[in-house]
Design a protein around this motif. Sequence first.
Motif, PDB file in Angstrom:
ATOM      1  N   ALA A 131       0.828  -1.212   0.000  1.00  0.00           N
ATOM      2  CA  ALA A 131       0.000   0.000   0.000  1.00  0.00           C
ATOM      3  C   ALA A 131       0.862   1.262   0.000  1.00  0.00           C
ATOM      4  O   ALA A 131       0.566   2.227  -0.711  1.00  0.00           O
ATOM      5  N   LEU A 132       1.941   1.250   0.773  1.00  0.00           N
ATOM      6  CA  LEU A 132       2.836   2.415   0.800  1.00  0.00           C
ATOM      7  C   LEU A 132       3.443   2.653  -0.578  1.00  0.00           C
ATOM      8  O   LEU A 132       3.507   3.791  -1.055  1.00  0.00           O
ATOM      9  N   LEU A 133       3.857   1.591  -1.227  1.00  0.00           N
ATOM     10  CA  LEU A 133       4.453   1.711  -2.556  1.00  0.00           C
ATOM     11  C   LEU A 133       3.422   2.150  -3.601  1.00  0.00           C
ATOM     12  O   LEU A 133       3.744   2.908  -4.515  1.00  0.00           O
ATOM     13  N   GLN A 134       2.169   1.712  -3.441  1.00  0.00           N
ATOM     14  CA  GLN A 134       1.100   2.152  -4.343  1.00  0.00           C
ATOM     15  C   GLN A 134       0.910   3.662  -4.244  1.00  0.00           C
ATOM     16  O   GLN A 134       0.736   4.341  -5.262  1.00  0.00           O
ATOM     17  N   VAL A 135       0.920   4.193  -3.024  1.00  0.00           N
ATOM     18  CA  VAL A 135       0.756   5.634  -2.833  1.00  0.00           C
ATOM     19  C   VAL A 135       1.903   6.385  -3.494  1.00  0.00           C
ATOM     20  O   VAL A 135       1.683   7.348  -4.242  1.00  0.00           O
ATOM     21  N   ALA A 136       3.136   5.972  -3.222  1.00  0.00           N
ATOM     22  CA  ALA A 136       4.301   6.643  -3.817  1.00  0.00           C
ATOM     23  C   ALA A 136       4.210   6.628  -5.339  1.00  0.00           C
ATOM     24  O   ALA A 136       4.471   7.641  -6.001  1.00  0.00           O
ATOM     25  N   ARG A 137       3.828   5.480  -5.910  1.00  0.00           N
ATOM     26  CA  ARG A 137       3.689   5.358  -7.362  1.00  0.00           C
ATOM     27  C   ARG A 137       2.613   6.313  -7.886  1.00  0.00           C
ATOM     28  O   ARG A 137       2.809   6.993  -8.886  1.00  0.00           O
ATOM     29  N   GLN A 138       1.479   6.358  -7.178  1.00  0.00           N
ATOM     30  CA  GLN A 138       0.383   7.231  -7.597  1.00  0.00           C
ATOM     31  C   GLN A 138       0.821   8.703  -7.585  1.00  0.00           C
ATOM     32  O   GLN A 138       0.438   9.475  -8.453  1.00  0.00           O
ATOM     33  N   TRP A 139       1.623   9.073  -6.614  1.00  0.00           N
ATOM     34  CA  TRP A 139       2.129  10.442  -6.525  1.00  0.00           C
ATOM     35  C   TRP A 139       3.268  10.699  -7.517  1.00  0.00           C
ATOM     36  O   TRP A 139       3.604  11.844  -7.770  1.00  0.00           O
ATOM     37  N   GLY A 140       3.917   9.643  -7.989  1.00  0.00           N
ATOM     38  CA  GLY A 140       5.100   9.813  -8.826  1.00  0.00           C
ATOM     39  C   GLY A 140       6.302  10.268  -8.015  1.00  0.00           C
ATOM     40  O   GLY A 140       7.160  10.991  -8.498  1.00  0.00           O
ATOM     41  N   VAL A 141       6.365   9.790  -6.761  1.00  0.00           N
ATOM     42  CA  VAL A 141       7.431  10.171  -5.829  1.00  0.00           C
ATOM     43  C   VAL A 141       8.237   8.919  -5.477  1.00  0.00           C
ATOM     44  O   VAL A 141       7.660   7.865  -5.189  1.00  0.00           O
ATOM     45  N   ALA A 142       9.548   9.041  -5.501  1.00  0.00           N
ATOM     46  CA  ALA A 142      10.404   7.918  -5.109  1.00  0.00           C
ATOM     47  C   ALA A 142      10.132   7.563  -3.645  1.00  0.00           C
ATOM     48  O   ALA A 142       9.982   8.468  -2.811  1.00  0.00           O
ATOM     49  N   PRO A 143      10.050   6.276  -3.306  1.00  0.00           N
ATOM     50  CA  PRO A 143       9.767   5.882  -1.927  1.00  0.00           C
ATOM     51  C   PRO A 143      10.684   6.543  -0.897  1.00  0.00           C
ATOM     52  O   PRO A 143      10.227   6.939   0.178  1.00  0.00           O
ATOM     53  N   GLU A 144      11.975   6.689  -1.235  1.00  0.00           N
ATOM     54  CA  GLU A 144      12.904   7.268  -0.253  1.00  0.00           C
ATOM     55  C   GLU A 144      12.628   8.747   0.021  1.00  0.00           C
ATOM     56  O   GLU A 144      13.131   9.306   0.995  1.00  0.00           O
ATOM     57  N   LYS A 145      11.777   9.374  -0.796  1.00  0.00           N
ATOM     58  CA  LYS A 145      11.393  10.780  -0.595  1.00  0.00           C
ATOM     59  C   LYS A 145      10.056  10.893   0.146  1.00  0.00           C
ATOM     60  O   LYS A 145       9.526  11.979   0.325  1.00  0.00           O
ATOM     61  N   GLU A 156       6.502   0.669  11.198  1.00  0.00           N
ATOM     62  CA  GLU A 156       7.945   0.802  11.001  1.00  0.00           C
ATOM     63  C   GLU A 156       8.463  -0.239  10.011  1.00  0.00           C
ATOM     64  O   GLU A 156       9.253   0.063   9.112  1.00  0.00           O
ATOM     65  N   GLN A 157       7.999  -1.485  10.163  1.00  0.00           N
ATOM     66  CA  GLN A 157       8.431  -2.558   9.264  1.00  0.00           C
ATOM     67  C   GLN A 157       7.980  -2.291   7.833  1.00  0.00           C
ATOM     68  O   GLN A 157       8.747  -2.510   6.881  1.00  0.00           O
ATOM     69  N   ALA A 158       6.746  -1.814   7.662  1.00  0.00           N
ATOM     70  CA  ALA A 158       6.246  -1.521   6.317  1.00  0.00           C
ATOM     71  C   ALA A 158       7.058  -0.413   5.667  1.00  0.00           C
ATOM     72  O   ALA A 158       7.426  -0.510   4.489  1.00  0.00           O
ATOM     73  N   ALA A 159       7.357   0.648   6.425  1.00  0.00           N
ATOM     74  CA  ALA A 159       8.151   1.759   5.891  1.00  0.00           C
ATOM     75  C   ALA A 159       9.539   1.273   5.495  1.00  0.00           C
ATOM     76  O   ALA A 159      10.037   1.592   4.400  1.00  0.00           O
ATOM     77  N   GLU A 160      10.157   0.487   6.352  1.00  0.00           N
ATOM     78  CA  GLU A 160      11.496  -0.038   6.065  1.00  0.00           C
ATOM     79  C   GLU A 160      11.479  -0.891   4.797  1.00  0.00           C
ATOM     80  O   GLU A 160      12.333  -0.744   3.926  1.00  0.00           O
ATOM     81  N   ARG A 161      10.488  -1.768   4.678  1.00  0.00           N
ATOM     82  CA  ARG A 161      10.384  -2.653   3.514  1.00  0.00           C
ATOM     83  C   ARG A 161      10.095  -1.877   2.232  1.00  0.00           C
ATOM     84  O   ARG A 161      10.463  -2.320   1.141  1.00  0.00           O
ATOM     85  N   ALA A 162       9.427  -0.720   2.369  1.00  0.00           N
ATOM     86  CA  ALA A 162       9.120   0.117   1.209  1.00  0.00           C
ATOM     87  C   ALA A 162      10.274   1.056   0.859  1.00  0.00           C
ATOM     88  O   ALA A 162      10.242   1.708  -0.176  1.00  0.00           O
ATOM     89  N   GLY A 163      11.278   1.138   1.733  1.00  0.00           N
ATOM     90  CA  GLY A 163      12.390   2.049   1.509  1.00  0.00           C
ATOM     91  C   GLY A 163      12.040   3.495   1.825  1.00  0.00           C
ATOM     92  O   GLY A 163      12.637   4.425   1.276  1.00  0.00           O
ATOM     93  N   MET A 164      11.068   3.681   2.730  1.00  0.00           N
ATOM     94  CA  MET A 164      10.630   5.025   3.108  1.00  0.00           C
ATOM     95  C   MET A 164      11.208   5.426   4.435  1.00  0.00           C
ATOM     96  O   MET A 164      11.579   4.594   5.258  1.00  0.00           O
ATOM     97  N   GLN A 165      11.235   6.724   4.659  1.00  0.00           N
ATOM     98  CA  GLN A 165      11.614   7.258   5.962  1.00  0.00           C
ATOM     99  C   GLN A 165      10.428   7.026   6.914  1.00  0.00           C
ATOM    100  O   GLN A 165       9.279   6.896   6.470  1.00  0.00           O
ATOM    101  N   PHE A 166      10.718   6.986   8.208  1.00  0.00           N
ATOM    102  CA  PHE A 166       9.669   6.668   9.192  1.00  0.00           C
ATOM    103  C   PHE A 166       9.823   7.529  10.430  1.00  0.00           C
ATOM    104  O   PHE A 166      10.936   7.791  10.874  1.00  0.00           O
ATOM    105  N   VAL A 167       8.673   7.939  10.963  1.00  0.00           N
ATOM    106  CA  VAL A 167       8.621   8.638  12.250  1.00  0.00           C
ATOM    107  C   VAL A 167       7.597   7.926  13.126  1.00  0.00           C
ATOM    108  O   VAL A 167       6.453   7.701  12.704  1.00  0.00           O
ATOM    109  N   MET A 168       8.011   7.557  14.322  1.00  0.00           N
ATOM    110  CA  MET A 168       7.119   6.933  15.304  1.00  0.00           C
ATOM    111  C   MET A 168       6.525   8.029  16.177  1.00  0.00           C
ATOM    112  O   MET A 168       7.245   8.873  16.689  1.00  0.00           O
TER     113      MET A 168
END
Length: 169
Positions: A131-145, A156-168
């Motif tokens: 789902a996180l990767l679907q959102v990034a794709r829809q926005w046209g934004v690289a996951p790491e951004k 946290e695990q989902a963000a890490e697996r998607a290559g995204m930054q995370f804030v708890m």
Amino acid sequence: MQIDLQGIQGVIFDLDGTLVESELDFGAMRKHLGCPADTDILTFIETLPDAQARQHAHDYIVAQELCDAQQATWLEPGRQILEQAMDRALPVAIVTRNCRQASQLKIANNQIPVPLVLTREDAPAKPDPTALLQVARQWGVAPEKCLYVGDFVYDEQAAERAGMQFVMV
């Protein structure tokens, strides 16, 4: 709660425990369903041997979520981060393990101004990163951004697996 959004091009939020309160009693829900304490409840339901048992368990979870949705109110840290992202005109979304109906109720009751919401009906539940990767794709934004804001280890695990930054929060 202020966070550094330097270099961030989109912010995705968890819903329960991040943007709104949740009083779901997962211990009681597991006990009712016979789910072991160390097993993810959604995964457990999918392993039930017959379709009727799976449907009964699913209906029970949805009923619990809908009851919880009636009481859900904003959590200030999540609201502050959302306002900060919106002030910077960043795209925002919600990715939640909730069902669509309960998510829509929580969002409507609290007038949460997030147009893009993915629930467990839209993609595999977190910690799966789909789902996180679907959102990034829809926005046209690289996951790491992208920044994912959540309150639980699955976030946290989902963000890490998607290559995204995370804030708890």
